[in-house]
Design a protein around this motif. Structure first.
Motif, PDB file in Angstrom:
ATOM      1  N   PRO A   1      40.574  42.108  39.116  1.00 21.32           N
ATOM      2  CA  PRO A   1      40.263  42.578  37.765  1.00 21.32           C
ATOM      3  C   PRO A   1      41.025  41.774  36.710  1.00 21.32           C
ATOM      4  CG  PRO A   1      40.743  44.424  39.221  1.00 21.32           C
ATOM      5  CD  PRO A   1      41.059  43.180  39.999  1.00 21.32           C
ATOM      6  N   GLY A   2      40.303  41.373  35.673  1.00 28.68           N
ATOM      7  CA  GLY A   2      40.927  40.630  34.576  1.00 28.68           C
ATOM      8  C   GLY A   2      41.027  39.131  34.832  1.00 28.68           C
ATOM      9  N   ASP A   3      40.727  38.695  36.068  1.00 24.97           N
ATOM     10  CA  ASP A   3      40.765  37.258  36.365  1.00 24.97           C
ATOM     11  C   ASP A   3      39.503  36.575  35.834  1.00 24.97           C
ATOM     12  OD1 ASP A   3      43.214  37.354  37.594  1.00 24.97           O
ATOM     13  OD2 ASP A   3      42.401  37.556  39.620  1.00 24.97           O
ATOM     14  N   GLU A   4      39.520  35.250  35.919  1.00 19.36           N
ATOM     15  CA  GLU A   4      38.364  34.489  35.426  1.00 19.36           C
ATOM     16  C   GLU A   4      37.925  33.446  36.454  1.00 19.36           C
ATOM     17  OE1 GLU A   4      39.577  32.810  31.693  1.00 19.36           O
ATOM     18  OE2 GLU A   4      39.890  34.795  30.801  1.00 19.36           O
ATOM     19  N   VAL A   5      36.609  33.256  36.514  1.00 11.68           N
ATOM     20  CA  VAL A   5      36.037  32.141  37.284  1.00 11.68           C
ATOM     21  C   VAL A   5      35.352  31.249  36.260  1.00 11.68           C
ATOM     22  CG1 VAL A   5      34.321  31.478  39.012  1.00 11.68           C
ATOM     23  CG2 VAL A   5      35.711  33.526  39.372  1.00 11.68           C
ATOM     24  N   LEU A   6      35.576  29.951  36.391  1.00 14.63           N
ATOM     25  CA  LEU A   6      35.019  29.013  35.411  1.00 14.63           C
ATOM     26  C   LEU A   6      33.911  28.177  36.060  1.00 14.63           C
ATOM     27  CD1 LEU A   6      35.101  27.611  32.650  1.00 14.63           C
ATOM     28  CD2 LEU A   6      37.087  26.301  33.446  1.00 14.63           C
TER      29      LEU A   6
ATOM     30  N   PRO B   1      26.224  33.379  42.586  1.00 17.62           N
ATOM     31  CA  PRO B   1      27.269  33.958  43.441  1.00 17.62           C
ATOM     32  C   PRO B   1      28.538  34.303  42.652  1.00 17.62           C
ATOM     33  CG  PRO B   1      26.294  32.058  44.521  1.00 17.62           C
ATOM     34  CD  PRO B   1      25.762  32.081  43.116  1.00 17.62           C
ATOM     35  N   TRP B   2      28.818  33.529  41.601  1.00 15.31           N
ATOM     36  CA  TRP B   2      30.018  33.799  40.780  1.00 15.31           C
ATOM     37  C   TRP B   2      29.782  34.974  39.848  1.00 15.31           C
ATOM     38  CZ3 TRP B   2      33.215  31.839  43.702  1.00 15.31           C
ATOM     39  CH2 TRP B   2      32.966  30.634  44.347  1.00 15.31           C
ATOM     40  N   GLN B   3      28.536  35.126  39.381  1.00 12.67           N
ATOM     41  CA  GLN B   3      28.212  36.328  38.581  1.00 12.67           C
ATOM     42  C   GLN B   3      28.435  37.578  39.428  1.00 12.67           C
ATOM     43  OE1 GLN B   3      24.114  35.609  37.499  1.00 12.67           O
ATOM     44  NE2 GLN B   3      24.658  34.356  35.716  1.00 12.67           N
ATOM     45  N   LEU B   4      27.928  37.538  40.667  1.00 15.32           N
ATOM     46  CA  LEU B   4      28.056  38.717  41.543  1.00 15.32           C
ATOM     47  C   LEU B   4      29.519  38.996  41.857  1.00 15.32           C
ATOM     48  CD1 LEU B   4      25.083  38.228  44.043  1.00 15.32           C
ATOM     49  CD2 LEU B   4      25.246  39.812  42.122  1.00 15.32           C
ATOM     50  N   LEU B   5      30.270  37.931  42.148  1.00 13.66           N
ATOM     51  CA  LEU B   5      31.687  38.127  42.481  1.00 13.66           C
ATOM     52  C   LEU B   5      32.434  38.739  41.288  1.00 13.66           C
ATOM     53  CD1 LEU B   5      34.072  37.558  44.522  1.00 13.66           C
ATOM     54  CD2 LEU B   5      34.506  35.515  43.132  1.00 13.66           C
ATOM     55  N   CYS B   6      32.185  38.186  40.105  1.00  7.46           N
ATOM     56  CA  CYS B   6      32.893  38.686  38.914  1.00  7.46           C
ATOM     57  C   CYS B   6      32.529  40.139  38.655  1.00  7.46           C
ATOM     58  CB  CYS B   6      32.587  37.817  37.694  1.00  7.46           C
ATOM     59  SG  CYS B   6      33.412  36.207  37.800  1.00  7.46           S
ATOM     60  N   ALA B   7      31.255  40.486  38.821  1.00  9.56           N
ATOM     61  CA  ALA B   7      30.844  41.884  38.614  1.00  9.56           C
ATOM     62  C   ALA B   7      31.556  42.785  39.625  1.00  9.56           C
ATOM     63  CB  ALA B   7      29.330  42.011  38.742  1.00  9.56           C
ATOM     64  N   GLU B   8      31.626  42.327  40.864  1.00  9.79           N
ATOM     65  CA  GLU B   8      32.244  43.142  41.912  1.00  9.79           C
ATOM     66  C   GLU B   8      33.744  43.310  41.683  1.00  9.79           C
ATOM     67  OE1 GLU B   8      31.402  41.940  46.112  1.00  9.79           O
ATOM     68  OE2 GLU B   8      33.589  42.069  46.307  1.00  9.79           O
ATOM     69  N   ARG B   9      34.404  42.255  41.197  1.00  2.96           N
ATOM     70  CA  ARG B   9      35.868  42.278  41.095  1.00  2.96           C
ATOM     71  C   ARG B   9      36.373  42.662  39.717  1.00  2.96           C
ATOM     72  NH1 ARG B   9      37.221  42.662  46.024  1.00  2.96           N
ATOM     73  NH2 ARG B   9      39.314  41.881  45.617  1.00  2.96           N
ATOM     74  N   GLY B  10      35.470  42.904  38.763  1.00  4.26           N
ATOM     75  CA  GLY B  10      35.928  43.193  37.399  1.00  4.26           C
ATOM     76  C   GLY B  10      36.523  41.959  36.739  1.00  4.26           C
TER      77      GLY B  10
ATOM     78  N   ASN C   1      28.222  30.577  48.702  1.00  2.56           N
ATOM     79  CA  ASN C   1      28.344  32.012  49.007  1.00  2.56           C
ATOM     80  C   ASN C   1      29.537  32.290  49.925  1.00  2.56           C
ATOM     81  OD1 ASN C   1      26.135  34.014  47.967  1.00  2.56           O
ATOM     82  ND2 ASN C   1      25.154  32.030  48.219  1.00  2.56           N
ATOM     83  N   LEU C   2      29.771  31.406  50.875  1.00  7.25           N
ATOM     84  CA  LEU C   2      30.942  31.580  51.748  1.00  7.25           C
ATOM     85  C   LEU C   2      32.227  31.567  50.912  1.00  7.25           C
ATOM     86  CD1 LEU C   2      32.698  31.536  54.329  1.00  7.25           C
ATOM     87  CD2 LEU C   2      32.246  29.103  54.502  1.00  7.25           C
ATOM     88  N   ILE C   3      32.335  30.609  50.016  1.00 11.12           N
ATOM     89  CA  ILE C   3      33.551  30.529  49.192  1.00 11.12           C
ATOM     90  C   ILE C   3      33.680  31.776  48.315  1.00 11.12           C
ATOM     91  CG2 ILE C   3      34.768  29.204  47.411  1.00 11.12           C
ATOM     92  CD1 ILE C   3      34.701  27.836  50.055  1.00 11.12           C
ATOM     93  N   ALA C   4      32.566  32.202  47.736  1.00 13.00           N
ATOM     94  CA  ALA C   4      32.625  33.387  46.860  1.00 13.00           C
ATOM     95  C   ALA C   4      33.060  34.613  47.655  1.00 13.00           C
ATOM     96  CB  ALA C   4      31.268  33.617  46.201  1.00 13.00           C
TER      97      ALA C   4
END
Ligand code: PLP
Length: 406
Positions: free
Chosen positions: A111-116, A128-137, A98-101
């Motif tokens: 926006p438009g970036d990807e986390v793998l 935590p990566w789902q939440l980050l991606c949702a927040e950042r588009g 969570n700290l890293i996210a």
């Protein structure tokens, strides 16, 4: 040769009966039992040195601070980080991810970036990566596995693209036991300029981890899965990356200068350790490292591997038992389903036989779904397990079948 009797004698919790049967503890992937040295180190801290750290001038405050920083140095050596400032004490793997996210992720992912991530991840290295991606588009990509339970490295290569901002991957899968080839994975990711966070929660108790050899950027783990106390965990981060990261939580101890309007931050690791840390937990973790260091870790690994092979062979002989794959290299985990019996029912019968296992989705729901299951039974191993424990598991499974039908 390991002296298994001596190892077991170090663990007071193992010398008990449950439901009138000697305890057979096969749930160390959830949390390991604690050796007496760890329990005593925690008690000794509270009995003799208890004080808050980094802020007092009195003798006990000095001792407590030395104890915390001494533990940090032990952890540094344990994972072979370079400076101890690369070791951040947190609550556990979950908090580290969570700290890293929240810090690194928010700064780097747009926006438009990807986390793998991979199909092998525990929920704490997925949600935590789902939440980050949702927040950042941004988009979350998932690298799949093959029928043996190994990551598909060809797929990983394809998914590592120009928009990938981070790869988050477990060293050892908690559900299957698959050991992923982290060094090779890091090389592939770094070749494309992608930083790598490794979830080492299931690795550190079993494998010798050298973060410099692995080359990863971040490595997270929990004390309680490696014979240490609950409530203390570690994030290793490369100094240059920790330096650039903003704090996630703020408050006392992580600041350098504060006015009513603004504040400046301490350098890492304290920038990420707001508030009173779990000093006793860190001391206990240091004691767990000492305990592990006193063992011959190569022999422990060989012992656990031999048990795993024996366990797999014994379970494969049970008709109607579906053993989940564990990858080419596997660590300390046996996951299975028995006929159509519900894993919770199986677990309950095993418990009555004194055998403690984990049942359910193992915080890896998407992975189990991929394997066509909603839950499973997991027996997991540690240094203190014996062949007799595996025999007890097999006998209890026959008992479960007799009791529950199937
Ligand atoms: N990652 C893996 C692979 C795990 O097995 C676990 C715990 O089971 C975690 C992360 C979360 O660890 P903790 O609950 O100690 O934060």
């Amino acid at each position: 040769m390991l002296d298994l009797q001596a190892i077991r004698a170090d663990f007071p919790a193992l010398a008990q009966s449950v439901h009138g049967r000697p305890l057979v503890y096969l749930d160390s992937a959830a949390t390991s039992q604690k050796p007496r040295a760890v329990i005593e180190a925690v008690a000794r801290f509270y009995q003799e040195d208890n004080a808050n750290v980094h802020r007092g001038v009195h003798e006990l405050a000095e001792r407590a601070t030395l104890a915390l920083e001494g533990a940090r140095e032990k952890v540094r050596g344990f994972v072979n980080a370079a400076p101890a400032a690369e070791i951040v004490f947190l609550r556990g793997t979950t908090e580290a991810v969570n700290l890293i996210a929240h810090s690194f992720g928010r700064a780097r992912v747009g926006p438009g970036d990807e986390v793998l991530v991979t199909a092998l991840e525990h929920h704490s290295n997925l949600v935590p990566w789902q939440l980050l991606c949702a927040e950042r588009g941004a988009t979350l990509r998932v690298c799949g596995i093959d029928e043996r339970g190994d990551l598909r490295l060809d797929e990983l290569d394809r998914l590592l693209g120009p928009r990938t901002r981070l790869l988050a991957v477990s060293h050892v899968s908690n559900a299957l036991g698959t050991v992923s080839p982290i060094k090779a994975i890091v090389e592939r990711a770094h070749a494309r300029g992608v930083p790598v966070l490794v979830d080492g929660a299931q690795a550190v108790a079993h494998l010798a981890v050298d973060v410099r050899e692995l080359g990863c950027d971040f490595y997270a783990f929990s004390g309680h899965k490696m014979y240490g106390p609950m409530g203390i965990g570690v994030l290793y981060g490369r100094a240059a990356l920790l330096e650039e990261m903003a704090p996630w939580q703020s408050g006392g101890e992580m600041v350098s200068e504060v006015s009513f309007e603004r504040a400046t931050w301490q350098p890492p690791p304290r920038r990420f350790e707001a508030g009173t840390p779990d000093v006793a937990g860190a001391v206990g973790l240091g004691a767990a490292i000492d305990w592990l260091d006193r063992l011959d870790r190569k022999s422990v690994l060989a012992h656990e591997r031999a048990l795993l092979a024996r366990g797999r062979a014994a379970l494969e002989k049970i008709a109607g038992l579906r053993l989940l794959p564990g990858g080419r290299e596997s660590s300390a985990v046996l996951s299975f389903a028995l006929d159509k019996l519900h894993p919770h029912d199986v677990g309950t019968v095993l418990d009555l036989e004194g055998v403690a296992v984990r049942t359910g989705h193992l915080c890896a729901q998407p992975l189990l779904r991929l394997l066509g299951l909603s839950s499973t039974v997991r027996a997991s191993l540690a240094a203190y397990n014996t062949e007799a424990d595996l025999d007890a598991l097999v006998n209890a499974l026959h008992q479960a079948r007799a009791t529950l039908g199937g």
